[in-house]
Every structure is written in structure tokens, then in C-alpha cells.
Design an enzyme around this catalytic site. Structure first.
Site, PDB file in Angstrom:
ATOM      1  N   ILE A  14      44.232  38.723  39.124  1.00  0.00           N
ATOM      2  CA  ILE A  14      43.504  37.794  39.679  1.00  0.00           C
ATOM      3  C   ILE A  14      41.957  37.977  39.099  1.00  0.00           C
ATOM      4  CG2 ILE A  14      42.564  39.780  41.465  1.00  0.00           C
ATOM      5  CD1 ILE A  14      42.543  37.385  43.524  1.00  0.00           C
ATOM      6  N   ALA A  15      41.743  38.936  38.522  1.00  0.00           N
ATOM      7  CA  ALA A  15      40.426  39.005  37.674  1.00  0.00           C
ATOM      8  C   ALA A  15      40.437  38.139  36.405  1.00  0.00           C
ATOM      9  CB  ALA A  15      39.942  40.512  37.426  1.00  0.00           C
ATOM     10  N   LYS A  96      40.328  41.864  48.873  1.00  0.00           N
ATOM     11  CA  LYS A  96      40.718  42.251  50.201  1.00  0.00           C
ATOM     12  C   LYS A  96      42.047  42.875  49.829  1.00  0.00           C
ATOM     13  CE  LYS A  96      44.431  39.498  49.385  1.00  0.00           C
ATOM     14  NZ  LYS A  96      45.605  40.285  49.636  1.00  0.00           N
TER      15      LYS A  96
END
Length: 323
Positions: A14-15, A96
Site C-alpha cells: 500500500i505504501a 488501520k
């Protein structure tokens, strides 16, 4: 004003795919360094963004020219590294869920407040304008009085060794995809919804749950169902069902920046589709984080803690099945 200098703690997908490109393009943020336990991986990604590569997360926290850290590590590693980042005087944007338990989330929120540092949970869908449009239609009485809310977020299965399947890293559908429909229910029904019942299902010999559903309810009887999974055909949607109609939104939780949202409004008079402007929830989230740091206005994080409490309640109350 100088951009917020952010160090990246880990090279998660995701980064690399979402957050780093948005961070590099925003005038208010700058990628100061990229850290990994794997020096080669850090160097490869750092070259692509013209910044320093750092071997090890502790070394990143020692850098004076890093104002804040973005933390996309596995769920079970969040709490320890958030704690260390705050102790080093760094603001923190963490993927999250913030931690894997409500008690630890409460402790870290208190620590950030005491230190005067911004601690923000990266639930990006909250920063997309499509949900503002939904709330406005609801407030304007487009579907009458709200009677029920249904949300679902599920993704196709990952390879067996993926972190989502590892209990020791905080894997499982509840923490991976369940947080989204639960937080969406809080958004539209209020944060004081309670867990009435839940189911968690473990499939195909996985050590963690691969599917689940929770029933939540408000004090005045408006119910919400939250369905989630990591072994499904993709789905990302919610609907609000009222006394006079229904609102439906697909691509609710992870729409790409160029996606044109379409709200479906169904009433007795007929159905209409309302096209909304595209929005970039990743860039919006980063901008909100940078603005909070610059302004010194700390997020209250009450909803982050309430979300963690609800997730704990789902885990505690759930009936468990295996298939």
C-alpha cells in the site's frame, strides 16, 4: 511553508502503490527517507523517489530531519513502533487498525495527546467527498428516516504466506477488511452503535478468520450489518435503507483517484443515478495529516478508540465456524 518531512517505516504494497506517489506529488509533504529491514529493498524504492534509504526502523527514528513517520507495517507491529515513534518526538500516520486491541489503542492515543503529537489512523475512505454527498442526501430527507444500513468489503484470497493469514502478525478478515464497514456504520449511525451479534468463519485451514459479519444497532433501533472477508469476489459497497427510499454506493472504500462515483437513489417515484466528481482520498488523507501537524490541532481520536472497542466486541461476541 516547508513541507512536512515524512519517513516511511516499511515497504508494504500500500505504501509503494498508493501512499508514496501521493506523498511525492503533494506540495505539503516530502518523502524524507524510506526504511526497511531489507537494505536492498529500501534502496530500490528510495531511488525511485530521490530520497535516502535507511536500514532498520530505529535508525529512521533517530533522524533529526524526519518530522513524522508513515507506518504501513503488519497490524501486530503497529503498537510497538507507534510507541517508539512518539517517544522519539515524531508525529505518526499509521495504517488501520491503529493497534490490535482497544486497550493498546487507548494507551497510544493518551501518549500522543500528552506529547502534543499528531497520531492519525489511515482510514482513507473517510476523506473522500462521495460520503459527504451521501450524508447531505440523507440529511435532506432523500430516503426519509433511516431504518437500516448494510455495508460489505471483501477481497480475493491472497497467497498462503501472505501476512493476512498470519495470526502472529495480526492477520484475519476482521482487522483487514472488517474495519471498513464497521467505521462506515459509525459514520452514518453514530459512534455509539453497539454490537448485537457476530459471526467469524475460518476457511480452508487458515489459522485466522477469512470471513465475518457483525450486526450493530443504535439505541433507537436502527440496525447495521457489516460483512467482510479476505476469500471472496471483490466487493466494496454500502446502502442506506430509509422509510421512503434507498441509497446505494459501490466502490465505497478504495476507489482510485480517477473513479467517477455514482450514487443510486431509489424512491417510489423511480430510480436515478447521480454522478459525482472524482476525488483522491489518498492525497486528501495526507493533506489532512500535514494540516493537523502544522496547525497543532490534535485529532481527538474518539472515533478511532470507539472503532477499536467495537472490533474487540465483535471478536468477543462472535460465534465461530470452520469450513
Amino acid at each position: 511553508m516547508a513541507p512536512l518531512r515524512i519517513g516511511i517505516m516499511g515497504c508494504a504494497s500500500i505504501a509503494v502503490r498508493k501512499v508514496l506517489p501521493a506523498m511525492a506529488s503533494l506540495p505539503g509533504t516530502a518523502i524524507a527517507a524510506i526504511a526497511s529491514r531489507d537494505a536492498g529493498k529500501a534502496a530500490e524504492i528510495a531511488r525511485a523517489h530521490g530520497c535516502r534509504a535507511i536500514e532498520g526502523y530505529s535508525a529512521l527514528l533517530d533522524l533529526d530531519d524526519v518530522d513524522a513517520v508513515y507506518l504501513p507495517l503488519p497490524n501486530a507491529e503497529h503498537a510497538g513502533w507507534i510507541d517508539r515513534a512518539l517517544a522519539a518526538g515524531k508525529h505518526v500516520l499509521a495504517e488501520k487498525p491503529l493497534t490490535t486491541s482497544a486497550s493498546r489503542t487507548r494507551e497510544l492515543i493518551a501518549a500522543a495527546r500528552a506529547a502534543g503529537l499528531v497520531l492519525m489512523e489511515n482510514v482513507m475512505f473517510l476523506h473522500h467527498s462521495q460520503h459527504v454527498a451521501v450524508r447531505k442526501l440523507l440529511a435532506d430527507g432523500a430516503i426519509g428516516e433511516l431504518r437500516a444500513f448494510h455495508a460489505a468489503f471483501a477481497v480475493p484470497p491472497r497467497p498462503p504466506g501472505d501476512i493476512r493469514h498470519r495470526a502472529d502478525l495480526g492477520g484475519g478478515a476482521l482487522l483487514d477488511t472488517g474495519v471498513y464497514p464497521v467505521r462506515a456504520a459509525m459514520t452514518f449511525l453514530g459512534s455509539e452503535v453497539d454490537v448485537v451479534a457476530a459471526v467469524l468463519t475460518r476457511r480452508h485451514g487458515h489459522p485466522v478468520e477469512s470471513a465475518g459479519q457483525a450486526l450493530l444497532c443504535t439505541a433507537d433501533g436502527v440496525s447495521a450489518s457489516a460483512t467482510f472477508g479476505i476469500d471472496h469476489a471483490y466487493r466494496s459497497s454500502y446502502e442506506l435503507w430509509g422509510s421512503e427510499g434507498r441509497l446505494v454506493l459501490d466502490h465505497a472504500f478504495t476507489p482510485p483517484a480517477g473513479h467517477v462515483p455514482v450514487l443510486r437513489l431509489e424512491r417510489r417515484s423511480g430510480a436515478e443515478e447521480i454522478a459525482l466528481p472524482p476525488d483522491d482520498q489518498v492525497a486528501n488523507t495526507l493533506a489532512a495529516f500535514a494540516a493537523a501537524v502544522r496547525s497543532g490541532r490534535l485529532p481527538d481520536n474518539d472515533d478511532v478508540l470507539r472503532q477499536a472497542v467495537l472490533v474487540d466486541d465483535i471478536r468477543t461476541r462472535a460465534k465461530r465456524y470452520a469450513s
